[in-house]
Design an enzyme around this catalytic site. Structure first.
Site, PDB file in Angstrom:
ATOM      1  CG  HIS A  14      -2.016  -0.886   1.175  1.00  0.00           C
ATOM      2  ND1 HIS A  14      -2.716  -1.065   0.016  1.00  0.00           N
ATOM      3  CD2 HIS A  14      -2.603  -1.658   2.097  1.00  0.00           C
ATOM      4  CE1 HIS A  14      -3.679  -1.925   0.251  1.00  0.00           C
ATOM      5  NE2 HIS A  14      -3.630  -2.311   1.503  1.00  0.00           N
ATOM      6  CG  ASN A  58      -4.523  -1.885 -20.632  1.00  0.00           C
ATOM      7  OD1 ASN A  58      -3.572  -1.346 -21.172  1.00  0.00           O
ATOM      8  ND2 ASN A  58      -5.363  -1.245 -19.853  1.00  0.00           N
ATOM      9  CB  CYS A  64      -9.017   3.690 -24.366  1.00  0.00           C
ATOM     10  SG  CYS A  64      -9.721   2.054 -24.501  1.00  0.00           S
ATOM     11  NE  ARG A 100      -5.186  -6.176 -17.861  1.00  0.00           N
ATOM     12  CZ  ARG A 100      -6.172  -5.343 -18.160  1.00  0.00           C
ATOM     13  NH1 ARG A 100      -7.011  -5.627 -19.131  1.00  0.00           N
ATOM     14  NH2 ARG A 100      -6.315  -4.218 -17.530  1.00  0.00           N
TER      15      ARG A 100
HETATM   16  C1  PEP Z   1      -7.793  -2.421 -22.126  1.00  0.00           C
HETATM   17  O1  PEP Z   1      -8.004  -3.635 -22.076  1.00  0.00           O
HETATM   18  O2  PEP Z   1      -6.854  -1.899 -22.754  1.00  0.00           O
HETATM   19  C2  PEP Z   1      -8.675  -1.495 -21.417  1.00  0.00           C
HETATM   20  C3  PEP Z   1      -8.572  -0.198 -21.576  1.00  0.00           C
HETATM   21  O3  PEP Z   1      -9.575  -2.032 -20.548  1.00  0.00           O
HETATM   22  P1  PEP Z   1      -9.235  -2.568 -19.070  1.00  0.00           P
HETATM   23  O4  PEP Z   1      -7.801  -2.202 -18.782  1.00  0.00           O
HETATM   24  O5  PEP Z   1     -10.195  -1.877 -18.179  1.00  0.00           O
HETATM   25  O6  PEP Z   1      -9.463  -4.016 -19.228  1.00  0.00           O
HETATM   26 MG    MG Z   2      -9.862  -4.429 -21.288  1.00  0.00          MG
END
Ligand code: PEP
Ligand code: MG
Length: 559
Positions: free
Chosen positions: A173, A438, A486, A449
């Site tokens: 944390h 991501n 994004c 991930r």
């Molecule tokens: C992604 O997968 O890149 C994304 C923006 O969504 P999340 O990170 O919320 O899965």
């Molecule tokens: Mg995602």
């Protein structure tokens, strides 16, 4: 960071061990209940500076309201005749022991929280006052064996130049909170709290994890220069934050932000953006004990739309499942949850939940510039099915005579590699795409991930990632449909020239990176970005790509 040490030694809470007679147990129960209420109300009044802090406060409150824990304490007092302090110490102590025995790092991380709540309860029961960190009079480098969440929440960030602790790692944390407050921190330095005398001059390098005690003049000089350079950089980023983003040859790039709540701080961060490119609606489902009602969702979406209008807010429909579980929505156990019942797939399964969200979205759309996008789409059929539900909801709202709009742009998140291969066909069914790198990277490279062991395989700069992005842009652009990114790759300054060179004209980034990204965009012309992107597409490994970027980006782009 250069500063003087403030050595913080935590006062240890020792509980009284008193066996009480029957006449006294009711009083001890009252003492415990009053202490629990008091700590709860103190936590409720502490407003977390950041989302991370707010989440920790919520976790602490949840321990205090936990029925099972309260019941065990009641048994210790009423049946086993322990005084309130002793009962708290034993029940919390048992939980701590169980967590310590676990090999799961997530459970282990909870130890600091539960220890913290136990200490706060004991201090309250003993009438002792809190830590003193909130009363620092001048900025210092804080040196401690360990900082518990309540310590970090209590301290005034403007008085903390840096933090060094003996215990805790990067995911502790302390590290998470320090990062969210932009305070350099180094954890895991054995015996530092004993080795450093209060007032010692320290240099703390948060990037390398090195701490110099009484540094010689050359080191001091080196770090003072670094600090000056860093603050100049921050100043420049601040200047760019307020301006629209343009490349050095004047190509306007839309820079939007990713939001995970509608709290004031987040909405303020969006003020310098071109809108919200990813509104993670999951927060409405996760910070509560029930499925959010249509009214609750309507209020949240309306707030975001009104705050941002006329700029767009891109609402991502519920992305629950896999790593994001809801305690009140029991989902069947899956062997491979990341490949299972998550996001849009779950929405099809729990159609009412999906319909409620779409109804709230259509009703809120009246108040601003809404766009809706679906996560985890893997086929054209998914899009058609999702649009059918949207059309059905719109018909229903129209029959009910409620104010609504359903003529907003509808898009997909491109997170599953099949969509990159089918970009042209998908583009025919939607108004826009936003690339969720991501997840796209995780599925493209078959590397979890969230698994630190897989970090070496989760390669954001793998040429395949850029090739996939290139394909997506190609398929959508051919039909005049906009594409943005994004995922976190869009917030990485090094990837910016490549993404723009591949043809992207919109990035949606984390609010904290907005100024930096605008600054990077301004640092290069489009012709050079296109040339770099072409070069990267022809490469065969991440190593080759990163070496190329290091050679071709100026030092400030790579530091
Ligand atoms: C992604 O997968 O890149 C994304 C923006 O969504 P999340 O990170 O919320 O899965
Ligand atoms: Mg995602």
């Amino acid at each position: 960071m250069v500063g003087t040490a403030y050595v913080y030694k935590k006062h240890t809470c020792i509980a009284d061990h008193i066996t009480v007679g029957d006449a006294e147990t009711a009083h001890q129960m009252t003492l415990y209940e009053a202490a629990s209420r008091k700590v709860q109300s103190e936590l409720q009044h502490l407003e977390g500076e950041t989302d991370e802090q707010a989440e920790i406060l919520q976790t602490h409150i949840s321990f205090l309201t936990d029925e099972e824990l309260a019941e065990e304490i009641r048994t210790e007092i009423l049946k086993n005749s322990k005084c309130a302090q002793w009962a708290v110490e034993s029940v919390y102590g048992q939980v701590i022991e169980t967590l310590e025995a676990s090999s799961d790092p997530v459970f282990k991380e909870r130890i600091a929280d539960i220890t913290d709540v136990r200490n706060q309860l004991l201090m309250e029961l003993r009438g002792e006052s809190s830590t003193g960190l909130e009363a620092l009079s001048r900025p210092v480098i804080l040196v401690a064996e360990e900082l518990l969440p309540s310590d970090t929440i209590a301290m005034d960030p403007s008085k903390i130049l840096g933090i060094v602790t003996e215990r805790g790692g990067v995911t502790a944390h302390m590290a998470v909170i320090a990062k969210s407050m932009a305070i350099p921190a180094v954890a895991g330095i054995p015996r530092i709290a004993d080795a450093v005398a209060p007032g010692t001059e320290l240099v703390l390098d948060g990037q390398t994890g090195i701490v110099y005690s009484e540094p010689d003049p050359a080191i001091l000089d080196e770090y003072e220069k670094k600090i000056q350079k860093y603050s100049r950089k921050r100043q420049i980023e601040k200047e760019y934050l307020a301006k629209p983003a343009c490349t050095s040859d004047g190509v306007r790039i839309e820079t939007k932000v990713n939001l995970g709540s509608t709290d004031e701080r987040e909405l303020a961060a969006a003020a310098c953006s071109d809108g919200v490119g990813l509104f993670r609606s999951e927060f409405l489902y996760m910070n509560t004990d029930h499925l959010p009602t249509e009214e609750e969702q309507f209020t949240a979406y309306k707030a975001a739309l009104e705050a941002l209008a006329p700029r767009p807010v891109t609402l991502r429909t519920m992305d629950i499942g896999a790593d994001k579980q809801l305690p009140y929505l029991s989902l069947p156990h899956e062997e491979n949850p990341a490949l299972g019942m998550r996001a849009l797939r779950l929405c099809f399964e729990k159609r009412e939940v999906f319909r409620t969200q779409l109804r709230a979205a259509c009703r809120a759309a009246v108040y601003g510039n809404l766009q809706v996008m679906f996560p985890m789409v893997s086929s054209v059929t998914d899009v058609i099915r999702a649009r059918q539900v949207l059309a059905e909801v719109a018909r229903e709202l129209s029959d009910e005579g409620l104010p609504f709009r359903a003529d907003f742009p509808v898009g997909v998140m491109v997170e599953v590699p099949s969509l990159a291969l089918m970009a042209h066909q998908i583009a025919g069914q939607v108004d826009f795409a936003s690339i969720g790198t991501n997840d796209l990277i995780q599925y493209l490279l078959a590397a979890d991930r969230d698994n630190p062991e897989m970090a070496a395989y989760y390669q954001s700069f793998h040429p395949a990632v850029f090739r996939a992005i290139h394909m997506i842009i190609g398929g959508f652009s051919a039909q005049g449909k906009p594409v943005s990114v994004c995922g976190e790759l869009g917030s990485d300054p090094q990837s910016v020239p490549i993404l723009l060179g591949l043809g992207l004209r919109t990035l949606s980034v984390s609010p904290a990176r907005l100024g930096e990204i605008k600054y990077r965009i301004a640092g290069m012309g489009m012709a050079q970005m296109e040339q770099m992107a072409q070069a990267v597409l022809a490469m065969s490994s991440q190593e080759e790509v990163t070496a190329y970027l290091e050679q071709n980006l100026s030092p400030s782009d790579t530091d």
